[in-house]
Design a protein around this motif. Structure first.
Motif, mmCIF file in Angstrom:
data_model
loop_
_atom_site.group_PDB
_atom_site.id
_atom_site.type_symbol
_atom_site.label_atom_id
_atom_site.label_comp_id
_atom_site.label_asym_id
_atom_site.label_seq_id
_atom_site.Cartn_x
_atom_site.Cartn_y
_atom_site.Cartn_z
ATOM 1 N N LEU A 116 0.798 -1.222 0.000
ATOM 2 C CA LEU A 116 0.000 0.000 0.000
ATOM 3 C C LEU A 116 0.835 1.277 0.000
ATOM 4 O O LEU A 116 0.477 2.254 -0.658
ATOM 5 N N PHE A 117 1.925 1.303 0.741
ATOM 6 C CA PHE A 117 2.638 2.548 0.958
ATOM 7 C C PHE A 117 3.951 2.683 0.196
ATOM 8 O O PHE A 117 4.482 3.773 0.096
ATOM 9 N N LEU A 118 4.484 1.614 -0.331
ATOM 10 C CA LEU A 118 5.744 1.705 -1.074
ATOM 11 C C LEU A 118 5.459 1.665 -2.573
ATOM 12 O O LEU A 118 5.873 0.759 -3.270
ATOM 13 N N GLN A 119 4.777 2.671 -3.061
ATOM 14 C CA GLN A 119 4.390 2.694 -4.465
ATOM 15 C C GLN A 119 5.291 3.587 -5.324
ATOM 16 O O GLN A 119 4.954 3.914 -6.449
ATOM 17 N N GLU A 120 6.422 3.993 -4.804
ATOM 18 C CA GLU A 120 7.369 4.736 -5.617
ATOM 19 C C GLU A 120 7.923 3.804 -6.676
ATOM 20 O O GLU A 120 7.972 2.584 -6.489
ATOM 21 N N PRO A 121 8.350 4.331 -7.831
ATOM 22 C CA PRO A 121 8.785 3.456 -8.932
ATOM 23 C C PRO A 121 9.858 2.430 -8.558
ATOM 24 O O PRO A 121 9.749 1.272 -8.927
ATOM 25 N N LEU A 122 10.878 2.833 -7.809
ATOM 26 C CA LEU A 122 11.932 1.882 -7.445
ATOM 27 C C LEU A 122 11.401 0.801 -6.522
ATOM 28 O O LEU A 122 11.726 -0.379 -6.660
ATOM 29 N N ALA A 123 10.567 1.208 -5.559
ATOM 30 C CA ALA A 123 9.993 0.220 -4.649
ATOM 31 C C ALA A 123 9.040 -0.696 -5.392
ATOM 32 O O ALA A 123 9.008 -1.900 -5.156
ATOM 33 N N HIS A 124 8.270 -0.122 -6.331
ATOM 34 C CA HIS A 124 7.344 -0.945 -7.111
ATOM 35 C C HIS A 124 8.102 -1.987 -7.920
ATOM 36 O O HIS A 124 7.729 -3.156 -7.937
ATOM 37 N N ASP A 125 9.183 -1.560 -8.566
ATOM 38 C CA ASP A 125 9.972 -2.502 -9.364
ATOM 39 C C ASP A 125 10.585 -3.598 -8.494
ATOM 40 O O ASP A 125 10.604 -4.764 -8.882
ATOM 41 N N SER A 126 11.063 -3.241 -7.306
ATOM 42 C CA SER A 126 11.695 -4.238 -6.455
ATOM 43 C C SER A 126 10.678 -5.207 -5.864
ATOM 44 O O SER A 126 11.004 -6.352 -5.567
ATOM 45 N N LEU A 127 9.436 -4.763 -5.687
ATOM 46 C CA LEU A 127 8.409 -5.623 -5.110
ATOM 47 C C LEU A 127 7.568 -6.343 -6.157
ATOM 48 O O LEU A 127 6.724 -7.166 -5.817
ATOM 49 N N HIS A 128 7.801 -6.046 -7.431
ATOM 50 C CA HIS A 128 6.958 -6.590 -8.493
ATOM 51 C C HIS A 128 6.924 -8.123 -8.493
ATOM 52 O O HIS A 128 5.850 -8.726 -8.492
ATOM 53 N N ASN A 129 8.087 -8.753 -8.480
ATOM 54 C CA ASN A 129 8.127 -10.214 -8.481
ATOM 55 C C ASN A 129 7.568 -10.798 -7.195
ATOM 56 O O ASN A 129 6.922 -11.842 -7.212
ATOM 57 N N PHE A 130 7.785 -10.107 -6.076
ATOM 58 C CA PHE A 130 7.228 -10.573 -4.805
ATOM 59 C C PHE A 130 5.704 -10.563 -4.857
ATOM 60 O O PHE A 130 5.061 -11.484 -4.380
ATOM 61 N N ARG A 131 5.138 -9.538 -5.441
ATOM 62 C CA ARG A 131 3.683 -9.448 -5.548
ATOM 63 C C ARG A 131 3.135 -10.637 -6.332
ATOM 64 O O ARG A 131 2.140 -11.246 -5.943
ATOM 65 N N HIS A 132 3.773 -10.936 -7.451
ATOM 66 C CA HIS A 132 3.304 -12.073 -8.248
ATOM 67 C C HIS A 132 3.489 -13.385 -7.484
ATOM 68 O O HIS A 132 2.627 -14.267 -7.552
ATOM 69 N N ALA A 133 4.576 -13.518 -6.748
ATOM 70 C CA ALA A 133 4.798 -14.733 -5.968
ATOM 71 C C ALA A 133 3.755 -14.873 -4.872
ATOM 72 O O ALA A 133 3.350 -15.986 -4.532
ATOM 73 N N ALA A 134 3.295 -13.749 -4.334
ATOM 74 C CA ALA A 134 2.269 -13.775 -3.290
ATOM 75 C C ALA A 134 0.875 -13.936 -3.875
ATOM 76 O O ALA A 134 -0.090 -14.047 -3.131
ATOM 77 N N GLY A 135 0.766 -13.934 -5.201
ATOM 78 C CA GLY A 135 -0.537 -14.110 -5.833
ATOM 79 C C GLY A 135 -1.311 -12.838 -6.018
ATOM 80 O O GLY A 135 -2.512 -12.867 -6.260
ATOM 81 N N VAL A 136 -0.646 -11.690 -5.902
ATOM 82 C CA VAL A 136 -1.314 -10.401 -6.066
ATOM 83 C C VAL A 136 -1.191 -9.980 -7.526
ATOM 84 O O VAL A 136 -0.094 -9.957 -8.081
ATOM 85 N N ILE A 137 -2.314 -9.641 -8.124
ATOM 86 C CA ILE A 137 -2.302 -9.155 -9.509
ATOM 87 C C ILE A 137 -2.110 -7.649 -9.463
ATOM 88 O O ILE A 137 -2.910 -6.936 -8.873
ATOM 89 N N CYS A 138 -1.049 -7.150 -10.071
ATOM 90 C CA CYS A 138 -0.779 -5.719 -9.969
ATOM 91 C C CYS A 138 -1.001 -4.961 -11.269
ATOM 92 O O CYS A 138 -0.821 -3.775 -11.297
ATOM 93 N N HIS A 139 -1.413 -5.609 -12.327
ATOM 94 C CA HIS A 139 -1.838 -4.860 -13.516
ATOM 95 C C HIS A 139 -2.906 -5.605 -14.228
ATOM 96 O O HIS A 139 -3.168 -6.690 -14.126
#
Length: 60
Positions: free
Chosen positions: A37-60
């Motif tokens: 929710l709170f780390l939506q800056e571009p660098l943080a988003h890029d670093s968390l992108h694969n983690f989101r998919h691994a956790a089953g979260v659809i981000c786009h």
């Protein structure tokens, strides 16, 4: 035929999990929620992108 709900599963987990394990699960869920929710800056988003998919979260 009855359908098990999320509320039923939470109740089952509350009854069967030891308090330490339940605390660890809730702490992990809170940390993931904070990060998503709170780390939506571009660098943080890029670093968390694969983690989101691994956790089953659809981000786009």
């Amino acid at each position: 035929m009855t359908t098990e709900t999320v509320h039923d599963r939470i109740g089952t987990a509350r009854d069967e999990l030891p308090i330490g394990q339940l605390t660890a699960v809730l702490t992990f869920a809170a940390a993931v929620s904070f990060a998503l929710l709170f780390l939506q800056e571009p660098l943080a988003h890029d670093s968390l992108h694969n983690f989101r998919h691994a956790a089953g979260v659809i981000c786009h």
